[in-house]
Design a protein around this motif. Structure first.
Motif, PDB file in Angstrom:
ATOM      1  N   ASP A  36       0.826  -1.215   0.000  1.00  0.00           N
ATOM      2  CA  ASP A  36       0.000   0.000   0.000  1.00  0.00           C
ATOM      3  C   ASP A  36       0.858   1.262   0.000  1.00  0.00           C
ATOM      4  O   ASP A  36       0.451   2.294  -0.535  1.00  0.00           O
ATOM      5  CB  ASP A  36      -0.937   0.029   1.215  1.00  0.00           C
ATOM      6  N   GLU A  37       2.042   1.184   0.585  1.00  0.00           N
ATOM      7  CA  GLU A  37       2.917   2.357   0.653  1.00  0.00           C
ATOM      8  C   GLU A  37       3.506   2.718  -0.711  1.00  0.00           C
ATOM      9  O   GLU A  37       4.063   3.802  -0.870  1.00  0.00           O
ATOM     10  CB  GLU A  37       4.023   2.131   1.674  1.00  0.00           C
ATOM     11  N   PHE A  38       3.371   1.833  -1.685  1.00  0.00           N
ATOM     12  CA  PHE A  38       3.882   2.094  -3.026  1.00  0.00           C
ATOM     13  C   PHE A  38       2.827   2.725  -3.937  1.00  0.00           C
ATOM     14  O   PHE A  38       3.138   3.106  -5.061  1.00  0.00           O
ATOM     15  CB  PHE A  38       4.409   0.797  -3.656  1.00  0.00           C
ATOM     16  N   PRO A  60       2.162   1.207 -12.588  1.00  0.00           N
ATOM     17  CA  PRO A  60       3.313   1.858 -11.947  1.00  0.00           C
ATOM     18  C   PRO A  60       3.521   1.386 -10.512  1.00  0.00           C
ATOM     19  O   PRO A  60       4.654   1.306 -10.030  1.00  0.00           O
ATOM     20  CB  PRO A  60       2.968   3.351 -11.983  1.00  0.00           C
ATOM     21  N   TRP A  61       2.454   1.048  -9.838  1.00  0.00           N
ATOM     22  CA  TRP A  61       2.513   0.546  -8.458  1.00  0.00           C
ATOM     23  C   TRP A  61       3.296  -0.762  -8.405  1.00  0.00           C
ATOM     24  O   TRP A  61       4.242  -0.896  -7.623  1.00  0.00           O
ATOM     25  CB  TRP A  61       1.082   0.380  -7.941  1.00  0.00           C
ATOM     26  N   ILE A  62       2.932  -1.716  -9.248  1.00  0.00           N
ATOM     27  CA  ILE A  62       3.613  -3.010  -9.221  1.00  0.00           C
ATOM     28  C   ILE A  62       5.058  -2.855  -9.709  1.00  0.00           C
ATOM     29  O   ILE A  62       5.965  -3.513  -9.199  1.00  0.00           O
ATOM     30  CB  ILE A  62       2.830  -4.094 -10.005  1.00  0.00           C
ATOM     31  N   ALA A  63       5.290  -1.936 -10.646  1.00  0.00           N
ATOM     32  CA  ALA A  63       6.655  -1.695 -11.122  1.00  0.00           C
ATOM     33  C   ALA A  63       7.532  -1.149  -9.995  1.00  0.00           C
ATOM     34  O   ALA A  63       8.694  -1.551  -9.855  1.00  0.00           O
ATOM     35  CB  ALA A  63       6.641  -0.725 -12.305  1.00  0.00           C
ATOM     36  N   ASP A  64       6.990  -0.248  -9.180  1.00  0.00           N
ATOM     37  CA  ASP A  64       7.755   0.309  -8.053  1.00  0.00           C
ATOM     38  C   ASP A  64       8.046  -0.756  -6.999  1.00  0.00           C
ATOM     39  O   ASP A  64       9.140  -0.783  -6.423  1.00  0.00           O
ATOM     40  CB  ASP A  64       7.007   1.488  -7.422  1.00  0.00           C
ATOM     41  N   ILE A  65       7.089  -1.630  -6.755  1.00  0.00           N
ATOM     42  CA  ILE A  65       7.313  -2.731  -5.810  1.00  0.00           C
ATOM     43  C   ILE A  65       8.444  -3.626  -6.325  1.00  0.00           C
ATOM     44  O   ILE A  65       9.371  -3.977  -5.583  1.00  0.00           O
ATOM     45  CB  ILE A  65       6.021  -3.552  -5.591  1.00  0.00           C
ATOM     46  N   CYS A  66       8.386  -3.970  -7.601  1.00  0.00           N
ATOM     47  CA  CYS A  66       9.408  -4.849  -8.186  1.00  0.00           C
ATOM     48  C   CYS A  66      10.787  -4.204  -8.148  1.00  0.00           C
ATOM     49  O   CYS A  66      11.785  -4.892  -7.890  1.00  0.00           O
ATOM     50  CB  CYS A  66       9.017  -5.234  -9.612  1.00  0.00           C
TER      51      CYS A  66
END
Length: 177
Positions: A36-38, A60-66
């Motif tokens: 959630d913080e991403f 973009p959220w999942i990309a930042d997590i990865c």
């Protein structure tokens, strides 16, 4: 050297991902990430207003997590991630970051989880979006690195099972062949 371990506590909103993930990370001394913080402020605002995210908004959220996961795996760190991972495509992306992955699917009925989401305070996800979470969920059952964790029992039992699975993953990762 074996790959580090990624434990993903996954499921719909309010199923206990963060609670379980934080407990595992604290008990085993692992890095913890809260997906959630991403989320961008725009995505959080959209969800807070009762509108579900689209797949394009999640990209973009999942990309930042990865990106964060790749940084940890490159340093050989084991990670616990609390992440809905509702879409199969997201789970595939999470698997591609240099870890041996294990998804703990926190699986409960809509009725059970809807009671929990109504009781939750100070979170951007309103109870009205729970139906959209269940609709977006592409079942992970049958994927090789997924264990279903039924939620229709005590939190002690849920946490104990998840902790035992995480310990076994770490032991397997540190044993020499």
């Amino acid at each position: 050297m074996k790959k580090p371990v990624l434990i993903v506590c996954m499921g719909v909103s309010s199923c206990g991902k963060s609670t379980v993930g934080q407990a595992i990370a604290a008990e085993l001394g692992l890095t913890f990430f809260e997906a959630d913080e991403f989320h961008s402020p725009e995505n959080q605002q959209r969800m807070a207003s009762g509108l579900p995210l689209t797949d394009a908004m999640r990209a973009p959220w999942i990309a930042d997590i990865c990106k964060a996961l790749r940084s940890e795996s490159s340093q050989g760190r084991h990670v616990v991630l609390a992440c809905s991972a509702l879409r199969r495509a997201h789970r595939l992306q999470l698997r591609e970051n240099g870890f041996t992955s294990h998804f703990l699917f926190l699986d409960g009925s809509r009725e059970l989880i809807s009671g929990w989401i109504r009781d939750r305070k100070n979170h951007f996800m309103p109870p009205d979006l729970l139906d959209s979470q269940f609709a977006a969920l592409e079942s992970p059952l049958g994927e090789d690195d997924v264990t279903r964790i039924p939620l229709d029992r005590s939190w002690d039992a849920i946490n104990s099972e998840c902790l035992a699975l995480a310990r076994a993953d770490l032991e397997a990762a540190t044993q020499t062949p």
